[in-house]
Scaffold this active site. Structure first.
Site, PDB file in Angstrom:
ATOM      1  N   ASN A 192       0.871  -1.172   0.000  1.00 22.30           N
ATOM      2  CA  ASN A 192       0.000   0.000   0.000  1.00 22.30           C
ATOM      3  C   ASN A 192       0.909   1.223   0.000  1.00 22.30           C
ATOM      4  O   ASN A 192       1.553   1.516   1.003  1.00 22.30           O
ATOM      5  CB  ASN A 192      -0.879  -0.035   1.266  1.00 22.30           C
ATOM      6  CG  ASN A 192      -1.642   1.259   1.478  1.00 22.30           C
ATOM      7  OD1 ASN A 192      -1.733   2.102   0.584  1.00 22.30           O
ATOM      8  ND2 ASN A 192      -2.196   1.424   2.671  1.00 22.30           N
ATOM      9  N   LYS A 212       0.110   4.303  -0.171  1.00 29.62           N
ATOM     10  CA  LYS A 212      -0.465   5.492   0.465  1.00 29.62           C
ATOM     11  C   LYS A 212      -0.233   6.723  -0.440  1.00 29.62           C
ATOM     12  O   LYS A 212      -0.270   6.577  -1.656  1.00 29.62           O
ATOM     13  CB  LYS A 212       0.108   5.674   1.874  1.00 29.62           C
ATOM     14  CG  LYS A 212      -0.030   4.374   2.696  1.00 29.62           C
ATOM     15  CD  LYS A 212       0.306   4.518   4.142  1.00 29.62           C
ATOM     16  CE  LYS A 212       0.131   3.166   4.836  1.00 29.62           C
ATOM     17  NZ  LYS A 212       0.354   3.220   6.266  1.00 29.62           N
ATOM     18  N   HIS A 241      -9.219   1.361   5.456  1.00 33.68           N
ATOM     19  CA  HIS A 241      -7.903   1.544   6.087  1.00 33.68           C
ATOM     20  C   HIS A 241      -8.052   2.520   7.264  1.00 33.68           C
ATOM     21  O   HIS A 241      -8.798   3.492   7.178  1.00 33.68           O
ATOM     22  CB  HIS A 241      -6.894   2.078   5.069  1.00 33.68           C
ATOM     23  CG  HIS A 241      -5.497   2.012   5.591  1.00 33.68           C
ATOM     24  ND1 HIS A 241      -5.011   2.934   6.481  1.00 33.68           N
ATOM     25  CD2 HIS A 241      -4.508   1.104   5.400  1.00 33.68           C
ATOM     26  CE1 HIS A 241      -3.760   2.599   6.802  1.00 33.68           C
ATOM     27  NE2 HIS A 241      -3.430   1.495   6.156  1.00 33.68           N
ATOM     28  N   GLU A 295      -6.276   4.850   8.298  1.00 37.16           N
ATOM     29  CA  GLU A 295      -5.977   6.254   7.993  1.00 37.16           C
ATOM     30  C   GLU A 295      -7.183   6.937   7.365  1.00 37.16           C
ATOM     31  O   GLU A 295      -7.409   8.135   7.561  1.00 37.16           O
ATOM     32  CB  GLU A 295      -4.733   6.337   7.090  1.00 37.16           C
ATOM     33  CG  GLU A 295      -3.481   5.977   7.891  1.00 37.16           C
ATOM     34  CD  GLU A 295      -2.308   5.495   7.067  1.00 37.16           C
ATOM     35  OE1 GLU A 295      -2.346   5.588   5.827  1.00 37.16           O
ATOM     36  OE2 GLU A 295      -1.351   4.985   7.687  1.00 37.16           O
ATOM     37  N   GLU A 328      -5.065  -5.005  10.910  1.00 35.54           N
ATOM     38  CA  GLU A 328      -4.018  -4.000  11.075  1.00 35.54           C
ATOM     39  C   GLU A 328      -4.236  -3.251  12.391  1.00 35.54           C
ATOM     40  O   GLU A 328      -5.037  -2.301  12.430  1.00 35.54           O
ATOM     41  CB  GLU A 328      -4.053  -2.997   9.923  1.00 35.54           C
ATOM     42  CG  GLU A 328      -3.770  -3.604   8.574  1.00 35.54           C
ATOM     43  CD  GLU A 328      -3.201  -2.566   7.614  1.00 35.54           C
ATOM     44  OE1 GLU A 328      -2.092  -2.774   7.129  1.00 35.54           O
ATOM     45  OE2 GLU A 328      -3.873  -1.536   7.379  1.00 35.54           O
ATOM     46  N   GLY A 340       3.050   2.038  10.814  1.00 34.70           N
ATOM     47  CA  GLY A 340       4.042   3.096  10.663  1.00 34.70           C
ATOM     48  C   GLY A 340       4.826   3.413  11.924  1.00 34.70           C
ATOM     49  O   GLY A 340       5.523   4.426  11.987  1.00 34.70           O
ATOM     50  N   SER A 377       3.740  -2.298  10.244  1.00 34.68           N
ATOM     51  CA  SER A 377       5.195  -2.383  10.459  1.00 34.68           C
ATOM     52  C   SER A 377       5.795  -3.718  10.028  1.00 34.68           C
ATOM     53  O   SER A 377       6.719  -4.229  10.660  1.00 34.68           O
ATOM     54  CB  SER A 377       5.548  -2.066  11.921  1.00 34.68           C
ATOM     55  OG  SER A 377       5.235  -0.710  12.209  1.00 34.68           O
TER      56      SER A 377
HETATM   57  P1  PGA Z   1       3.213   0.206   7.542  1.00 31.10           P
HETATM   58  O1  PGA Z   1       1.722   0.432   7.013  1.00 31.10           O
HETATM   59  O2  PGA Z   1       3.698  -1.097   6.938  1.00 31.10           O
HETATM   60  O3  PGA Z   1       3.978   1.392   7.064  1.00 31.10           O
HETATM   61  O4  PGA Z   1       3.131   0.104   9.027  1.00 31.10           O
HETATM   62  C1  PGA Z   1       0.854  -0.659   6.898  1.00 31.10           C
HETATM   63  C2  PGA Z   1      -0.491  -0.201   6.397  1.00 31.10           C
HETATM   64  O5  PGA Z   1      -0.944   0.883   6.754  1.00 31.10           O
HETATM   65  O6  PGA Z   1      -1.120  -0.931   5.608  1.00 31.10           O
END
Ligand code: PGA
Length: 239
Positions: free
Chosen positions: A8, A10, A88, A90, A156, A162, A201
């Protein structure tokens, strides 16, 4: 079933970064999917030539209409995308998306014949309060579409995204087992066929351990998916 490795991107990626997707596509790696930003989807579809499935990071719940700045699942499919991520954390946080919104987007994705990756996960406060399973149960109850076909769940934990933090392998196992139970309760035997990804992560250093956990059918990767080198290292660590 080989593990599914989904990147992803983003809000990252300009035209020059298409070379990373071309590299992933040329590597011969199996089961690597990438969700670039909307602006790169058409170019990504072309350079991946079917070797890497390309998808969207979000879609609108409607197929078309007066929704300035939005992109529908039908438009993604029209570009050659094969999947869409919905729910997601976010988007839930930045755009106030509710479980009902996520369900409507998942339904729209399926109507456009896209595979749908539906994200769920608890916050740090919810985990500390012992509410992880209750949160996952409620998110699934509110956001699952009507049937299991073409559906993938991504677990997640919000606090792991992140941050460089990951749950223990036992915690991942427990969460995936709980999600499996909920999906089978909802869809019956078809629920056994729904793949459950872990995200948050994931790196080349921890992917092999995570991918060995029971009922982890793959990973959803943010930061470590931005270069072919890193994502392919994750893909090659799949058991
Ligand atoms: P990350 O993001 O691997 O940077 O922690 C994962 C995600 O949001 O799908």
């Amino acid at each position: 079933m080989p593990a599914l490795i989904v990147g992803n991107w983003k809000m990252n990626g300009l035209g020059e970064d298409i070379a990373e997707i071309a590299h992933m596509a040329g590597s011969g790696a199996r089961s690597v999917w990438i969700a670039p930003p909307f602006t790169l989807i058409d170019r990504a579809v072309i350079v991946s030539a079917g070797a890497v499935k390309i998808g969207g990071q979000d879609c609108h719940a409607n197929a078309k209409g007066a929704h300035t700045g939005c992109v529908s699942a039908l438009m993604l499919a029209d570009l050659g995308a094969g999947f869409v991520i919905v729910g997601h954390s976010e988007r839930r946080r930045d755009n106030g998306e509710s479980d009902a919104d996520v369900r409507a987007k998942a339904t729209a994705g399926r109507a456009a014949e896209l595979e749908v990756i539906l994200c769920i996960g608890e916050t740090r406060a919810q985990r500390n309060a012992g509410q992880t399973e209750a949160v996952l149960t409620a998110q699934l109850a509110g956001s699952l579409p009507d049937d299991a076909e073409g559906l993938i769940i991504a677990y997640e934990p919000v606090w792991a995204i992140g941050t460089g933090l990951t749950p223990t392998l036992d915690d991942v196992k427990a969460a995936h087992a709980h999600i499996r139970g909920q999906i089978v309760a909802r869809f019956g035997p078809n629920g056994h066929g729904v793949r459950i990804l872990y995200g948050g992560s994931v790196t080349p250093a921890n992917a092999a351990d995570l991918l060995r956990v029971a009922d982890v059918g793959g990973v959803l990767v943010g930061g470590a998916s931005l270069t072919a080198e890193s994502l392919l290292a994750i893909a090659s660590s799949a058991p």
